[in-house]
Design a protein around this motif. Structure first.
Motif, PDB file in Angstrom:
ATOM      1  N   MET A 154       0.838  -1.202   0.000  1.00 34.55           N
ATOM      2  CA  MET A 154       0.000   0.000   0.000  1.00 34.55           C
ATOM      3  C   MET A 154       0.876   1.258   0.000  1.00 34.55           C
ATOM      4  N   LYS A 155       0.445   2.246  -0.747  1.00 32.88           N
ATOM      5  CA  LYS A 155       1.205   3.481  -0.851  1.00 32.88           C
ATOM      6  C   LYS A 155       0.364   4.630  -0.287  1.00 32.88           C
ATOM      7  N   ILE A 156       0.911   5.276   0.766  1.00 35.31           N
ATOM      8  CA  ILE A 156       0.188   6.378   1.404  1.00 35.31           C
ATOM      9  C   ILE A 156       0.871   7.691   1.036  1.00 35.31           C
ATOM     10  N   LEU A 157       0.113   8.646   0.517  1.00 34.92           N
ATOM     11  CA  LEU A 157       0.698   9.926   0.147  1.00 34.92           C
ATOM     12  C   LEU A 157       0.327  10.987   1.180  1.00 34.92           C
ATOM     13  N   LEU A 158       1.336  11.729   1.624  1.00 31.93           N
ATOM     14  CA  LEU A 158       1.067  12.880   2.488  1.00 31.93           C
ATOM     15  C   LEU A 158       1.046  14.107   1.602  1.00 31.93           C
ATOM     16  N   MET A 159      -0.108  14.759   1.512  1.00 34.99           N
ATOM     17  CA  MET A 159      -0.180  15.921   0.638  1.00 34.99           C
ATOM     18  C   MET A 159      -0.739  17.118   1.397  1.00 34.99           C
ATOM     19  N   GLY A 160      -0.340  18.312   0.937  1.00 35.37           N
ATOM     20  CA  GLY A 160      -0.842  19.516   1.576  1.00 35.37           C
ATOM     21  C   GLY A 160      -0.085  20.735   1.083  1.00 35.37           C
ATOM     22  N   ASN A 161      -0.523  21.902   1.537  1.00 34.10           N
ATOM     23  CA  ASN A 161       0.174  23.138   1.204  1.00 34.10           C
ATOM     24  C   ASN A 161       1.568  23.108   1.802  1.00 34.10           C
ATOM     25  N   PRO A 162       2.485  23.952   1.298  1.00 29.89           N
ATOM     26  CA  PRO A 162       3.778  24.080   1.971  1.00 29.89           C
ATOM     27  C   PRO A 162       3.581  24.633   3.389  1.00 29.89           C
ATOM     28  N   ASN A 163       4.498  24.311   4.287  1.00 31.11           N
ATOM     29  CA  ASN A 163       4.489  24.841   5.663  1.00 31.11           C
ATOM     30  C   ASN A 163       3.261  24.470   6.492  1.00 31.11           C
ATOM     31  N   VAL A 164       2.787  23.242   6.369  1.00 37.16           N
ATOM     32  CA  VAL A 164       1.667  22.853   7.220  1.00 37.16           C
ATOM     33  C   VAL A 164       2.077  21.751   8.197  1.00 37.16           C
ATOM     34  N   GLY A 165       3.369  21.411   8.200  1.00 34.96           N
ATOM     35  CA  GLY A 165       3.850  20.397   9.125  1.00 34.96           C
ATOM     36  C   GLY A 165       3.784  18.986   8.552  1.00 34.96           C
ATOM     37  N   LYS A 166       3.723  18.914   7.232  1.00 34.55           N
ATOM     38  CA  LYS A 166       3.682  17.626   6.541  1.00 34.55           C
ATOM     39  C   LYS A 166       4.885  16.749   6.917  1.00 34.55           C
ATOM     40  N   SER A 167       6.074  17.364   6.870  1.00 39.16           N
ATOM     41  CA  SER A 167       7.287  16.586   7.138  1.00 39.16           C
ATOM     42  C   SER A 167       7.325  16.067   8.563  1.00 39.16           C
ATOM     43  N   VAL A 168       6.764  16.844   9.488  1.00 40.20           N
ATOM     44  CA  VAL A 168       6.787  16.394  10.883  1.00 40.20           C
ATOM     45  C   VAL A 168       5.856  15.196  11.052  1.00 40.20           C
ATOM     46  N   ILE A 169       4.680  15.263  10.426  1.00 38.33           N
ATOM     47  CA  ILE A 169       3.780  14.109  10.460  1.00 38.33           C
ATOM     48  C   ILE A 169       4.474  12.912   9.828  1.00 38.33           C
ATOM     49  N   PHE A 170       5.174  13.181   8.713  1.00 40.82           N
ATOM     50  CA  PHE A 170       5.907  12.117   8.032  1.00 40.82           C
ATOM     51  C   PHE A 170       6.910  11.454   8.988  1.00 40.82           C
ATOM     52  N   SER A 171       7.690  12.259   9.709  1.00 42.76           N
ATOM     53  CA  SER A 171       8.673  11.652  10.636  1.00 42.76           C
ATOM     54  C   SER A 171       7.968  10.868  11.730  1.00 42.76           C
ATOM     55  N   ARG A 172       6.823  11.385  12.192  1.00 44.17           N
ATOM     56  CA  ARG A 172       6.068  10.669  13.230  1.00 44.17           C
ATOM     57  C   ARG A 172       5.604   9.300  12.728  1.00 44.17           C
ATOM     58  N   LEU A 173       5.190   9.244  11.478  1.00 46.00           N
ATOM     59  CA  LEU A 173       4.645   7.999  10.951  1.00 46.00           C
ATOM     60  C   LEU A 173       5.736   6.975  10.663  1.00 46.00           C
ATOM     61  N   THR A 174       6.893   7.462  10.171  1.00 44.81           N
ATOM     62  CA  THR A 174       7.867   6.526   9.618  1.00 44.81           C
ATOM     63  C   THR A 174       9.052   6.217  10.517  1.00 44.81           C
ATOM     64  N   GLY A 175       9.410   7.140  11.426  1.00 42.75           N
ATOM     65  CA  GLY A 175      10.598   6.868  12.220  1.00 42.75           C
ATOM     66  C   GLY A 175      11.861   7.107  11.419  1.00 42.75           C
ATOM     67  N   VAL A 176      12.897   6.291  11.660  1.00 41.87           N
ATOM     68  CA  VAL A 176      14.226   6.684  11.186  1.00 41.87           C
ATOM     69  C   VAL A 176      14.586   6.314   9.749  1.00 41.87           C
TER      70      VAL A 176
END
Lengths: 80, 575
Positions: B1-23
């Protein structure tokens, strides 16, 4: 009273009534929330024809001087 | 399964990404482009899913390359997590609506939920869910709040049955939704908001910018120097040196193999910079001279990136950058260039026109020393006094300005105008700052260390074969005649093509006066960028523009080096 964005004074606000630019510019501004009918407030402008900073809804945008000149604003009555 | 994180710039997408994926995260470029994205993996009910942090977009009617890529990536996803800035619902909902119109299940993460309270925003989440027909989960990516619920909601992701015919209809719908679910209470400005306004006003803004840049510079130096003095130098001197000395004794203290592996003994001692062996300089230069500054530079840059300060700098410097044929946003590749020219050249992609990208890339490669070069300049020249370092930096700064103005006047065309969002100030998300720092450090170690070792090896072999003498004699008229450097310095210039730090390390080999060190540092900084930069430069500019850029480079390096040689006094400090 109708002014361009560059003619607005800092802290002055109004309603966007027109973007006098090509489709590309209109697209870009629209996507960032600058659309006719929206309330817009000028935050500041840099000297020597520098960019104009505005607040639209809850977004702060910096718009180059030339672009800002193409955004036409109707000044709010009650503010006058 | 492929999950895409999408959104405007500067909405904290990358932080959610780190929370979901880890290292275990991979950064890569979208094939055929330089638009980067990161991907990683997460587990949902014992199933492993790929998570992709899609480049930020304002709209699915692309207005720039990143948005085109976002649109193309959308086709490949099985589920979309639409990340929405809860404090800026209206603008964010426009993209969300476009996502909902597509034939893909969507979950909405209403991020920065904690910020809504003190910004006077109240959102009726259940009502929003009801209208849009997909799960809406309030999250605070920074603290991790709501992330578990978000993960749990992924299987419940739904296709919304919304369809819109035009942009106007979409905005009208967004307006209606916002009226129904959002309440804004008036409240007094918080001090961060005053600061936000002050930092884009001309006078207060420029004072703040000067303070931020000065503070950043001092902190980078402070951390870098202290890491060297209290960590890396003691490690090498106390732990590594005795081992090397034993090895040197075993190898008989001399001979070809000894000199290649351990390095030449200088007055019976191993010198970590000048011995130039694989295990001495080959390790000391990357680890003890450059790595500390990589750590400190990228830590501070990461913090500046994630607090939202850089766009303000772009606004303040826009007028000045236009004189150089660029606009304010070019400050991003410029700052990156002080770290490494490779990402800086890649970052010129944020600029709209070919002309701008040429000017920005050329300026970066000629006038901005990367952190490797800077670390060596501080190491070699700095020990004779800060004034000499200032001459090197001052010269490069003047070259930057003069070259920019010249290019702006000679190249046809105008520099396009700035249009950027200025995000509110936020506390840097330490998790992402550290993750980014580690991936940058790892990138440096993987790329730099093998090349430095190879360079040291090749130099040693060529040295023994006498090829250097031949080249040095051949280029002596230029190197000695114009630049006033000893003829052997040409080797450093050649090595500079591999890596700047190894090249500047070569300058330590020959006996140079301080003046020659200053001239050498400037020339090496301006001359050919290292091979990695060269490759991306070729890819970004194409062969014709690369040759133009290189022509300017050689010409300027000789002119400026020659001029310094004539202007500078002899300083009368002999090493």
């Amino acid at each position: 009273m109708v002014k361009t964005l560059t003619e607005l004074k800092p802290e002055e606000s109004g309603t966007v009534i027109e973007i006098r630019g090509g489709q590309g510019l209109v697209n870009r501004l629209n996507a960032m929330g600058v659309i006719p009918g929206k309330k817009i407030t000028k935050v500041s402008s840099m000297f020597m024809r520098g960019p104009v900073t505005v607040q639209v809804n809850r977004t702060m945008l910096a718009v180059g001087f030339g672009m800002a000149r193409k955004i036409i604003v109707e000044i709010d009555r009650e503010a006058q | 399964m492929k999950i895409l994180l999408m959104g405007n710039p500067n909405v904290g997408k990358s932080v959610i990404f780190s929370r979901l994926t880890g290292v275990r995260v991979v950064s890569s470029n979208y094939p055929g482009t330089t638009v980067g994205f990161t991907s990683g993996f997460m587990k949902i009910d014992d199933e492993v899913a790929e998570v992709i942090d899609v480049p930020g977009a304002y709209t699915l009617e692309p207005t720039c390359e990143a948005e085109e890529i976002a649109l193309r990536m959308l086709e490949t996803g099985d589920v979309v997590i639409a990340v929405v800035d809860a404090t800026n619902l209206e603008r964010n909902l426009y993209l969300t609506l476009q996502l909902l119109e597509r034939d893909v299940p969507v979950v909405i993460a209403l991020n920065m939920w904690d910020d809504t309270k003190h910004r006077g925003v109240r959102i009726d989440v259940e009502r929003l869910e009801g209208i849009l027909g997909v799960p809406v989960i309030p999250t605070v990516a920074l603290s991790g709040q709501g992330i578990k619920e978000l993960v749990k909601s992924i299987p419940a992701a739904a296709n919304s049955r919304i369809s819109m015919n035009s942009r106007d209809e979409r905005w009208a719908f967004v307006g209606k939704v916002v009226d129904q679910v959002q309440q804004i209470t008036h409240r007094h400005h918080k001090w961060t908001e005053r600061l936000e306004d002050a930092s884009v006003k001309p006078r207060t803004g420029l004072i703040m910018a000067a303070a931020v840049l000065a503070a950043s510079f001092y902190i980078v130096r402070f951390i870098g120097e202290n890491l060297i003095t209290y960590l890396f130098d003691p490690l090498f001197e106390r732990l590594w040196l005795p081992v090397l000395m034993k090895l040197s004794n075993l190898a008989g203290g001399g001979g070809f193999l000894h000199d290649v592996v351990v390095g030449k003994l200088i007055a019976g001692e191993i010198h970590f910079v000048e011995s130039f062996g694989l295990l001495s300089s080959g390790l000391y230069v990357p680890f003890a001279m450059v790595l500390p500054y990589i750590v400190s530079f990228y830590l501070i840059l990461g913090i500046l990136e994630d607090t939202g300060y850089l766009p303000r700098l772009a606004v303040l410097l826009d007028t000045a950058m236009h004189r150089l044929g660029l606009h304010g946003y070019a400050i991003i590749p410029t700052l990156l260039g002080l770290g490494c020219n490779v990402p800086a050249v890649l970052a010129t992609r944020v600029l709209e026109s070919k002309r701008e990208r040429f000017i920005a890339a050329t300026l970066v490669c000629i006038a901005l020393p990367c952190v490797s070069a800077q670390a060596m300049i501080f190491g070699l020249v700095g020990k004779y006094g800060g004034g000499y370092v200032a001459i090197v930096y001052g010269t490069l700064f003047l070259v930057w300005i003069a070259l920019g103005i010249t290019l702006n006047h000679t190249l046809k065309g105008l520099s396009p105008e700035l249009l950027i969002e200025i995000p509110p100030y936020r506390l840097p998300p330490w998790l992402t700052v550290l993750q980014k720092l580690f991936s940058r450090i790892r990138g440096f170690l993987i790329e730099a260390v093998p090349i430095i070792l190879a360079a040291v090896l090749v130099i040693n072999i060529l040295f023994v074969m006498g090829i250097f003498d031949y080249i040095a004699d051949f280029t002596a008229p230029v190197i000695t005649g114009i630049l006033g450097l000893p003829k052997e310095a040409v080797i450093a210039i050649i090595i500079g093509f591999l890596r700047k730090d190894a090249a500047l390390g070569m300058l330590a080999l020959s006996t140079l006066t301080v003046k020659q060190l200053v001239v050498g540092s400037v020339v090496l900084s301006m001359f050919f960028p290292c091979i990695a930069t060269f490759v991306v430069l070729l890819r970004e500019l194409g062969l014709k523009d690369l040759l133009r850029s290189v022509g300017i480079m050689i010409f300027l390096a000789l002119i400026v080096g020659g001029a310094l040689n004539i202007i500078l006094p002899d300083f009368h400090i002999v090493r």
